[in-house]
Design a protein around this motif. Structure first.
Motif, PDB file in Angstrom:
ATOM      1  N   UNK A 288      22.471  -5.610   0.954  1.00 56.44           N
ATOM      2  CA  UNK A 288      23.966  -5.769  -0.618  1.00 56.44           C
ATOM      3  C   UNK A 288      23.508  -7.002  -0.028  1.00 56.44           C
ATOM      4  N   UNK A 289      23.574  -7.783   0.618  1.00 58.51           N
ATOM      5  CA  UNK A 289      23.756  -9.040   0.943  1.00 58.51           C
ATOM      6  C   UNK A 289      22.204 -10.225  -0.160  1.00 58.51           C
ATOM      7  N   UNK A 290      21.176  -9.613   0.299  1.00 61.63           N
ATOM      8  CA  UNK A 290      20.461 -10.519  -0.132  1.00 61.63           C
ATOM      9  C   UNK A 290      20.300  -9.694  -1.522  1.00 61.63           C
ATOM     10  N   UNK A 291      21.006  -8.709  -1.997  1.00 57.97           N
ATOM     11  CA  UNK A 291      20.537  -8.052  -3.754  1.00 57.97           C
ATOM     12  C   UNK A 291      21.831  -9.414  -4.487  1.00 57.97           C
ATOM     13  N   UNK A 292      22.691  -9.634  -3.670  1.00 60.22           N
ATOM     14  CA  UNK A 292      23.539  -9.995  -4.440  1.00 60.22           C
ATOM     15  C   UNK A 292      22.444 -11.491  -4.854  1.00 60.22           C
ATOM     16  N   UNK A 293      22.321 -12.093  -2.882  1.00 65.49           N
ATOM     17  CA  UNK A 293      22.000 -13.467  -2.995  1.00 65.49           C
ATOM     18  C   UNK A 293      20.764 -13.825  -3.926  1.00 65.49           C
TER      19      UNK A 293
ATOM     20  N   UNK B 109      19.185  -8.906   9.496  1.00 65.03           N
ATOM     21  CA  UNK B 109      18.473  -8.252   8.579  1.00 65.03           C
ATOM     22  C   UNK B 109      17.465  -7.055   9.505  1.00 65.03           C
ATOM     23  N   UNK B 110      15.736  -8.403  10.379  1.00 59.10           N
ATOM     24  CA  UNK B 110      15.774  -7.634  10.979  1.00 59.10           C
ATOM     25  C   UNK B 110      16.735  -6.465  12.395  1.00 59.10           C
ATOM     26  N   UNK B 111      17.217  -6.917  13.174  1.00 55.46           N
ATOM     27  CA  UNK B 111      18.107  -6.140  14.001  1.00 55.46           C
ATOM     28  C   UNK B 111      18.297  -4.696  13.610  1.00 55.46           C
TER      29      UNK B 111
ATOM     30  N   UNK C 201      16.029   3.111   4.132  1.00 53.76           N
ATOM     31  CA  UNK C 201      16.837   2.736   2.798  1.00 53.76           C
ATOM     32  C   UNK C 201      15.751   3.172   1.955  1.00 53.76           C
ATOM     33  N   UNK C 202      16.847   3.540   0.924  1.00 48.51           N
ATOM     34  CA  UNK C 202      16.451   3.334  -1.239  1.00 48.51           C
ATOM     35  C   UNK C 202      17.170   2.241  -1.593  1.00 48.51           C
ATOM     36  N   UNK C 203      15.983   1.414  -2.176  1.00 43.21           N
ATOM     37  CA  UNK C 203      16.167   0.523  -3.195  1.00 43.21           C
ATOM     38  C   UNK C 203      16.647   1.291  -4.317  1.00 43.21           C
ATOM     39  N   UNK C 204      16.689   1.771  -4.671  1.00 45.98           N
ATOM     40  CA  UNK C 204      17.221   2.268  -6.247  1.00 45.98           C
ATOM     41  C   UNK C 204      18.411   1.675  -6.801  1.00 45.98           C
ATOM     42  N   UNK C 205      19.467   0.799  -5.355  1.00 42.26           N
ATOM     43  CA  UNK C 205      20.466   1.087  -6.439  1.00 42.26           C
ATOM     44  C   UNK C 205      20.122  -0.631  -5.990  1.00 42.26           C
ATOM     45  N   UNK C 206      19.131  -1.536  -5.625  1.00 45.90           N
ATOM     46  CA  UNK C 206      18.901  -2.683  -5.726  1.00 45.90           C
ATOM     47  C   UNK C 206      17.301  -3.573  -6.348  1.00 45.90           C
TER      48      UNK C 206
END
Lengths: 195, 195
Positions: free
Chosen positions: A136-141, A102-104, A173-178
């Motif tokens: 996406x991984x976070x959104x699913x998690x 994530x951070x990198x 990064x656009x977080x609209x879809x998250x």
């Protein structure tokens, strides 16, 4: 009193500040400007041979680096480290994932925009692609759960991941879809009193 | 019985195998060939949405990823996690540093040579430069101490760092100028019974 050597624009440094604020600990903040090489001077390397911020120096002079290691040390015996062994393992899984996957990307894209003054077009496409994969991984998690480690309350995993996720837009990064992430950011900010 | 999904050439996977061997735990090994995309199939992503090896699956079906998180979970209540809070903090500092500042260079240079078949000239110079910086940091950290976390015995920090350091030569790194590291590799292999 404990001293944080850090850069106030860095999520890795802010994590530690937020943890100490939430714990109600007094500390001194020493500003280190990483862009002008202040984390690589001989004096700083004596303090932390890793040459990285944040570095925390305790009253007895001992120094500790690596933001997530600092969080784990400071939060011992608090509810932010789950007492349940499995939940603790999942918290650690997220903490290591944050620094590796994530951070990198999410933080480095932001670094290129905010610190290095690059335009959106100048940021490496690979950073954006992998950053979005991490989001996406976070959104699913976060589907159906309130907190990353899956338990009933916030843990260090939430604190560590929120640091760069809440400013992901500064990296383009656009977080609209998250929506799960957006809701979670508010919850984590509340849980830790982050302004 | 516990199952490790892993690639036997990967130091991150071998760490987990060595830990289980040292603990005397039975386990099943399921080979995952990352080069042919086996860690990205829909079936594997169901098991581990991170799409990374190693992934450990416990008898009850629960899965855990991130090699160092797996080590910390498996080694709870063993001497490989120091009981002293400061030594434990230093162990964690090395564990996070390994994934952020060592593995992405030392392991990735080796990956390019061993997995991707590149010649020494084809490996990115930045990987070699940062890999050597990581090795220099370890060499300094091992001056006058037997183990990375600074205590009287081996910890998970030694196990995690030895995984790619002992095969650094396969990535083109010459350890001739790093006598502390070379001695330490032998000590860690002995401590954990690594062949």
């Amino acid at each position: 009193m404990l001293t944080i050597h850090g850069d106030i624009r860095s999520g890795n440094c802010l994590k530690v500040k937020w943890m100490l604020d939430a714990l109600g600990c007094d500390y001194q903040w020493v500003a280190v400007d990483i862009m002008s090489g202040e984390s690589r001077t001989p004096e700083f390397l004596l303090l932390n041979p890793f040459g990285q911020v944040p570095t925390v120096v305790f009253e007895d002079g001992r120094a500790l680096a690596q933001s997530n290691a600092i969080l784990l040390h400071l939060a011992e015996e608090t509810p932010w480290i789950p007492s349940d062994a499995w939940e603790r393992a999942k918290m650690l899984e997220w903490l290591f994932w944050e620094q590796y996957s994530h951070e990198p990307y999410v933080a480095v894209a932001r670094f290129q925009r905010v610190y290095a003054g690059k335009s959106a077009d100048e940021v490496e496409p690979r950073l954006m692609e992998r950053g979005y994969a991490a989001l996406a991984r976070m959104e699913a998690g976060l589907a159906g759960v309130g907190w990353l480690a899956g338990g009933q309350g916030a843990t260090l995993a939430d604190l560590a991941l929120v640091a760069y996720t809440r400013v992901a837009h500064e990296g383009g990064f656009d977080l609209a879809a998250y929506p799960n992430i957006r809701d979670w950011i508010g919850r984590v900010e509340n849980a830790f009193g982050i302004q």
